[in-house]
Structures are given as C-alpha cells and as structure tokens.
Design a protein around this motif. Sequence first.
Motif, PDB file in Angstrom:
ATOM      1  N   ASN A 438      20.401  51.670 -32.597  1.00  0.00           N
ATOM      2  CA  ASN A 438      19.320  52.499 -32.050  1.00  0.00           C
ATOM      3  C   ASN A 438      17.949  51.982 -32.479  1.00  0.00           C
ATOM      4  OD1 ASN A 438      21.071  54.220 -30.735  1.00  0.00           O
ATOM      5  ND2 ASN A 438      21.221  55.632 -32.466  1.00  0.00           N
ATOM      6  N   ALA A 439      17.862  51.497 -33.711  1.00  0.00           N
ATOM      7  CA  ALA A 439      16.598  50.937 -34.184  1.00  0.00           C
ATOM      8  C   ALA A 439      16.242  49.693 -33.387  1.00  0.00           C
ATOM      9  CB  ALA A 439      16.684  50.619 -35.668  1.00  0.00           C
ATOM     10  N   MET A 440      17.259  48.867 -33.107  1.00  0.00           N
ATOM     11  CA  MET A 440      16.995  47.662 -32.323  1.00  0.00           C
ATOM     12  C   MET A 440      16.554  48.010 -30.907  1.00  0.00           C
ATOM     13  SD  MET A 440      16.790  44.401 -32.154  1.00  0.00           S
ATOM     14  CE  MET A 440      17.705  43.476 -33.382  1.00  0.00           C
ATOM     15  N   VAL A 441      17.169  49.025 -30.304  1.00  0.00           N
ATOM     16  CA  VAL A 441      16.762  49.447 -28.952  1.00  0.00           C
ATOM     17  C   VAL A 441      15.299  49.867 -28.957  1.00  0.00           C
ATOM     18  CG1 VAL A 441      17.089  51.194 -27.151  1.00  0.00           C
ATOM     19  CG2 VAL A 441      19.078  50.109 -28.203  1.00  0.00           C
ATOM     20  N   ARG A 442      14.891  50.594 -29.998  1.00  0.00           N
ATOM     21  CA  ARG A 442      13.480  51.024 -30.076  1.00  0.00           C
ATOM     22  C   ARG A 442      12.545  49.824 -30.170  1.00  0.00           C
ATOM     23  NH1 ARG A 442      15.643  54.958 -33.580  1.00  0.00           N
ATOM     24  NH2 ARG A 442      14.995  53.763 -35.409  1.00  0.00           N
ATOM     25  N   GLU A 443      12.912  48.838 -30.995  1.00  0.00           N
ATOM     26  CA  GLU A 443      12.051  47.666 -31.164  1.00  0.00           C
ATOM     27  C   GLU A 443      11.973  46.839 -29.880  1.00  0.00           C
ATOM     28  OE1 GLU A 443      10.038  46.918 -33.746  1.00  0.00           O
ATOM     29  OE2 GLU A 443      10.652  48.917 -34.363  1.00  0.00           O
ATOM     30  N   VAL A 444      13.112  46.678 -29.218  1.00  0.00           N
ATOM     31  CA  VAL A 444      13.119  45.919 -27.960  1.00  0.00           C
ATOM     32  C   VAL A 444      12.300  46.640 -26.904  1.00  0.00           C
ATOM     33  CG1 VAL A 444      14.586  45.141 -26.052  1.00  0.00           C
ATOM     34  CG2 VAL A 444      15.293  44.730 -28.408  1.00  0.00           C
ATOM     35  N   SER A 445      12.450  47.959 -26.830  1.00  0.00           N
ATOM     36  CA  SER A 445      11.680  48.745 -25.864  1.00  0.00           C
ATOM     37  C   SER A 445      10.185  48.637 -26.144  1.00  0.00           C
ATOM     38  CB  SER A 445      12.121  50.209 -25.911  1.00  0.00           C
ATOM     39  OG  SER A 445      11.444  50.967 -24.941  1.00  0.00           O
ATOM     40  N   HIS A 446       9.835  48.692 -27.425  1.00  0.00           N
ATOM     41  CA  HIS A 446       8.423  48.531 -27.816  1.00  0.00           C
ATOM     42  C   HIS A 446       7.918  47.142 -27.439  1.00  0.00           C
ATOM     43  CE1 HIS A 446       4.728  48.429 -30.150  1.00  0.00           C
ATOM     44  NE2 HIS A 446       5.190  47.388 -30.824  1.00  0.00           N
ATOM     45  N   GLY A 447       8.758  46.122 -27.684  1.00  0.00           N
ATOM     46  CA  GLY A 447       8.374  44.761 -27.345  1.00  0.00           C
ATOM     47  C   GLY A 447       8.134  44.595 -25.850  1.00  0.00           C
ATOM     48  N   LEU A 448       9.017  45.179 -25.033  1.00  0.00           N
ATOM     49  CA  LEU A 448       8.847  45.076 -23.582  1.00  0.00           C
ATOM     50  C   LEU A 448       7.575  45.793 -23.125  1.00  0.00           C
ATOM     51  CD1 LEU A 448      12.549  45.654 -22.496  1.00  0.00           C
ATOM     52  CD2 LEU A 448      11.247  43.545 -22.253  1.00  0.00           C
ATOM     53  N   SER A 449       7.312  46.954 -23.720  1.00  0.00           N
ATOM     54  CA  SER A 449       6.079  47.671 -23.382  1.00  0.00           C
ATOM     55  C   SER A 449       4.849  46.842 -23.731  1.00  0.00           C
ATOM     56  CB  SER A 449       6.029  49.014 -24.123  1.00  0.00           C
ATOM     57  OG  SER A 449       7.101  49.840 -23.728  1.00  0.00           O
ATOM     58  N   SER A 450       4.914  46.176 -24.856  1.00  0.00           N
ATOM     59  CA  SER A 450       3.787  45.338 -25.274  1.00  0.00           C
ATOM     60  C   SER A 450       3.597  44.159 -24.328  1.00  0.00           C
ATOM     61  CB  SER A 450       4.016  44.823 -26.707  1.00  0.00           C
ATOM     62  OG  SER A 450       4.130  45.897 -27.608  1.00  0.00           O
ATOM     63  N   LEU A 451       4.706  43.569 -23.861  1.00  0.00           N
ATOM     64  CA  LEU A 451       4.609  42.456 -22.928  1.00  0.00           C
ATOM     65  C   LEU A 451       4.025  42.906 -21.593  1.00  0.00           C
ATOM     66  CD1 LEU A 451       8.001  40.606 -23.592  1.00  0.00           C
ATOM     67  CD2 LEU A 451       5.717  39.936 -24.360  1.00  0.00           C
ATOM     68  N   VAL A 452       4.430  44.073 -21.147  1.00  0.00           N
ATOM     69  CA  VAL A 452       3.871  44.600 -19.889  1.00  0.00           C
ATOM     70  C   VAL A 452       2.387  44.886 -20.045  1.00  0.00           C
ATOM     71  CG1 VAL A 452       3.925  46.574 -18.307  1.00  0.00           C
ATOM     72  CG2 VAL A 452       6.068  45.511 -19.049  1.00  0.00           C
ATOM     73  N   GLN A 453       2.000  45.443 -21.191  1.00  0.00           N
ATOM     74  CA  GLN A 453       0.593  45.700 -21.443  1.00  0.00           C
ATOM     75  C   GLN A 453      -0.203  44.390 -21.473  1.00  0.00           C
ATOM     76  OE1 GLN A 453      -0.861  48.610 -21.474  1.00  0.00           O
ATOM     77  NE2 GLN A 453      -2.876  47.667 -21.774  1.00  0.00           N
ATOM     78  N   ARG A 454       0.416  43.335 -22.008  1.00  0.00           N
ATOM     79  CA  ARG A 454      -0.254  42.041 -22.023  1.00  0.00           C
ATOM     80  C   ARG A 454      -0.507  41.560 -20.588  1.00  0.00           C
ATOM     81  NH1 ARG A 454       2.612  37.009 -24.937  1.00  0.00           N
ATOM     82  NH2 ARG A 454       3.105  38.671 -26.435  1.00  0.00           N
ATOM     83  N   GLN A 455       0.449  41.814 -19.690  1.00  0.00           N
ATOM     84  CA  GLN A 455       0.261  41.409 -18.297  1.00  0.00           C
ATOM     85  C   GLN A 455      -0.906  42.153 -17.659  1.00  0.00           C
ATOM     86  OE1 GLN A 455       1.168  39.144 -16.434  1.00  0.00           O
ATOM     87  NE2 GLN A 455       1.014  39.795 -14.305  1.00  0.00           N
ATOM     88  N   LYS A 456      -1.041  43.416 -17.993  1.00  0.00           N
ATOM     89  CA  LYS A 456      -2.169  44.183 -17.445  1.00  0.00           C
ATOM     90  C   LYS A 456      -3.502  43.585 -17.910  1.00  0.00           C
ATOM     91  CE  LYS A 456       0.379  48.549 -17.054  1.00  0.00           C
ATOM     92  NZ  LYS A 456       0.522  49.943 -17.538  1.00  0.00           N
ATOM     93  N   LYS A 457      -3.514  43.133 -19.145  1.00  0.00           N
ATOM     94  CA  LYS A 457      -4.732  42.503 -19.658  1.00  0.00           C
ATOM     95  C   LYS A 457      -5.009  41.189 -18.933  1.00  0.00           C
ATOM     96  CE  LYS A 457      -4.552  44.468 -24.333  1.00  0.00           C
ATOM     97  NZ  LYS A 457      -4.423  44.158 -25.786  1.00  0.00           N
ATOM     98  N   VAL A 458      -3.937  40.457 -18.612  1.00  0.00           N
ATOM     99  CA  VAL A 458      -4.104  39.197 -17.870  1.00  0.00           C
ATOM    100  C   VAL A 458      -4.740  39.470 -16.515  1.00  0.00           C
ATOM    101  CG1 VAL A 458      -2.853  37.337 -16.693  1.00  0.00           C
ATOM    102  CG2 VAL A 458      -2.242  37.968 -19.038  1.00  0.00           C
TER     103      VAL A 458
END
Length: 542
Positions: A438-458
Amino acid sequence: MHLPPHLQRIADELTSAPLTALGLVDPAGLSREAVMMAKSFAAVTSMARQPAPGGSTPTSPKPASELQVELFQLFSNLFSAITGRAHELIDDEEEIRPLILSRVREQPSLFTSSINRAIEELEGFYQKYAMEIFRHAKTLGGMRLVTGGQRTFGPSALNAVRITGLYADTQFIPDPIYPFVGSNLSLNAVHLQLAIQLFYVLRLRPLVEAELPVAPVFVFPSFEEQLEERDAHTKLGIEQLAVRLLGPLCKGEVSSIEDVFDYALHHENAFLAALMSSGLFVAPGDQPNLVLPPTEAASRYLRALEGVRASDVLEEMKRLPTGVLLTNGVLERLRPQYHLLENASEIGAQPLLSQAAHWHYFEKISLASAMDLRSKDILSEQAFQTLRSIQDDSLSWLANIPVAMLADLLVNSEHRWFREELNKYTNQLATAGPIETNAMVREVSHGLSSLVQRQKKVLAEIERKYAPKKAAAVAGGFIGVSAAATATLLPSLAPLIATAVPAAAIAGAAWGYGREKVGEEVEKRQAAKSMLGVLATVRPAS
C-alpha cells in the motif's frame, strides 16, 4: 515399451497398474522390479527429450520478429474467417456474437470451409515453428516478464500488458490460441470463445509490427494442455503443488490428490469448513478472501462456467458433491499457476499476474513452497513492487493508453525513461527496508501525479514562449493596417496604394499570428507524444 519375452510380465504389470486422478501410474501395488524398470525407462526417455548439445540445434530460416509478425497475420486471418470481418473494424467484444450467428445462418458452408483453411494454416505454422519460438524466448534479455495464472487472454490481461509495457522491456505471453488448435478444451460455443481470444490478443499487433530491437511483447506456445495430458513430470508437479496447499486442510496423512478428494468426499463438513476459512477457493470473477457458505461458493463457481464449459461437462460437474466440486475449483486455479512458474523458470523471466485473485494464489503457493515472489536475478525488490503497484485498481487509467501510442513510446525508448523516473519516487521506500504494498502504491501514485503536473508546466512554458511572438505579429500587422488606412485618406497617395493595401496588410497580420500559432501547436503536439504527454492525456481529471 518393447521388452524381451522374459520381461513381458513386468510390462504387463506396468500397463495394468491403476492411474491416479491426474493420470499418473499409482506405484503402490507394483513390485520393486517393476518400479526400478519404470524409473530406468523414464530416465532414458527424459534424456531423449533434451535438446541436442552445442550448436547442433537447428536454426529457424526466419528471424523471431518475422515469425511473430507471421503468427499475428495468421491470427488475423482466423478472426476474419470466423467473423467475416477484419479485427480492426470491431471495437467491442459484444459485436462478435451477432457476426458469427449471421455467418452460420447465411453462409454455413463458407463459414466452415474458411475456418478450416485458416486453422490448417495456423496448425502448419505451429508444427514448423512452435519449438523454435519457445527456444528463442529463452535468448531475450532486459527486464523480462512472463504473464500467466489464467487460461485465457481477456480484457484484464490486455490492460495489464498495456500498463506494464510502460515499464518493462519484454512481456512473454503464453499463446492463448495454441490450445484451441492442438487440444480438446471441452468448451461451449468454441468458435465464439476462440474469436474473443483473438479479438483481445490482436490488439497487441502494433507492438509486434513495430519490430523493435527488443520485442515489447513475445507470444510463445506454452504446451500446457499437451503436457497435462501426456507428461508425467507435469502431472506429478501439479499433484505435488495441490497436495502442498490442500493437504494441511485434511486430518491425517495426505500424500496424493486422491487422498484429498477422498477426504473431501467422506469428511465433507470438516473439509469445507477448513477450505472456506483458508481462502483457497475463489470462484471465477470473485475477489479473494470473500468468505461464503460452501453452497453459495459452489453456485457462483457453476454460474461462472455457464456458456463457457461444454454442456455435458457442466452437467457432470453439477452432480458432484460440494466438497469434490470445490476441490476441483482449486485445482483449476492451481494448474495455470504451475505452468506460470514452469514458464518463468524455463524462459528466465519474472512471473507477473494481472488480477487480484491470481496474485492471491501466487502468494499462497510462494508461502507454501518457501519460494520468493520475485526472481532476484531479474528484478530488484523496488522494481517488482513498482510493477505490482502500477496494476493497482487506483491506477487502472494507465490502461487507457492506446496500443499504437504505446508502440510509439517504445520506439523512442520512453519506457526506460519512465522506469527511471518512477524509481526516483520509490527509491526512499526501497532503501528503508521491506516494502509494504500500500505504501508503494501511494508513492507510485504520487510520482505519476508529479509527472502529469510536470507536463502541465511544459505546456504552460510553451504558451509563455509564444505569447510575445504572437502579440508582436498581431501588433506589427495592425501598425501596417493603420498606416495603409491613413495613406488611403490622403488623396496624393491614394493612387499609389489603391484599395487592396488594407486587405493585404490584414492578411499579413493574420499570417504572422498564424505562423507563430502553428509553431506553438507543433511544440504542444510533440510534447503530447512524449511519455509525460501521454500520461497527462489519459489521466482522469481529479
């Protein structure tokens, strides 16, 4: 066996020996001499089955990538023969049944002849190349995963391939069509079920036809049905696996699957109480750890097989005592798990499953066998847990990536970049000790959200980059328009400029703005085709 006359009594003893439930010879009543003879014969047979040493193994006249393309073309031909339509023209599984019924009703002779011809072509391909394809699977490197735990390739398996394709190098997929060609599967509406399997596996065709240096998917024959029917090693392996898991539910000594069935029959209440509390029975389509009364579990099991199993087989199953029926249900879950482990060992790949129920059994088997869930020489604990996490239900939106788009990402090796990026977000967990899912799922989900946010900045940066240029183009254009309009008001200049000048100036302004707008859109489109862009496109709005 052909034995000299003085040993014929041993041959007679072996051939008349009773068989176990899985088709193995029961050695309990055999003489020591017969057992020794059987072991010697088995050893010789086993040696004869081994591939030739050194470089004497025949080589295929075609590269493996070409064989995969040819295999998928044959799949496509067979699908068209069954449905009368190319698989690219069908968007939903529900469209298949009406097409087949229409062909059976309106073109019965053409339906039969075209299917027979397509199956003969596919069967000829398998006879010529099946072993070669299996051997080649062993030669691939990189992050190798082998799917399994189920007999079919449906929507969940397809989605798992889409998702895992973002991370892994190669996914080995046991050929779901091969069993239809070489075995009697006791299925109802066999042409419909075959067409459905073809429909989903053909969705992988863009990944096959990309012909990348490292194959993202590799379909190979697993020979499961033939091995279960004819191979003593496979029969014994499945029996030992079943006894290892079901034996502890039975009081007294249990050494064979017959002992388990006998206990389930004669001590049904005690067996069912132990079975249901153990979590070893999960009906098709159910989630693991769903505690049900045995009668309800049996009803769910039989309902799931309606329309799938041949009617005579299903009727026979309905007559079985509940304990025996549910034991059979567990066996049906364990068989594909056994083959998954065998394939992983043979190919040198990490087993990977696509449904919670399959993971449930994989973990039960690993615990009972004192076996690690992951192959340490293939995957790190971090990579293994990340792969499990991206298949969590909360991240199912990753399967919305079209296969053709996934192929484009793989051509550009974006999956390796994605793997490295996700590892940055999960690295802290990996270095802190044992990883909790469950901890890994949270970290992966956070990572994906961060990557999507990076795309918005691009995208925002692209817009900021072009905003001054578009404004300058518009402003410059309108200065020209103003000057031209003023000139036309002066009688001395009017004959030189004429009335067309304002229109030309306006067109120039539009061209300048349009050129900058096109540049902006091109950059945005390129950004959208990157891994970041694809993730941002398919991720649902929060």
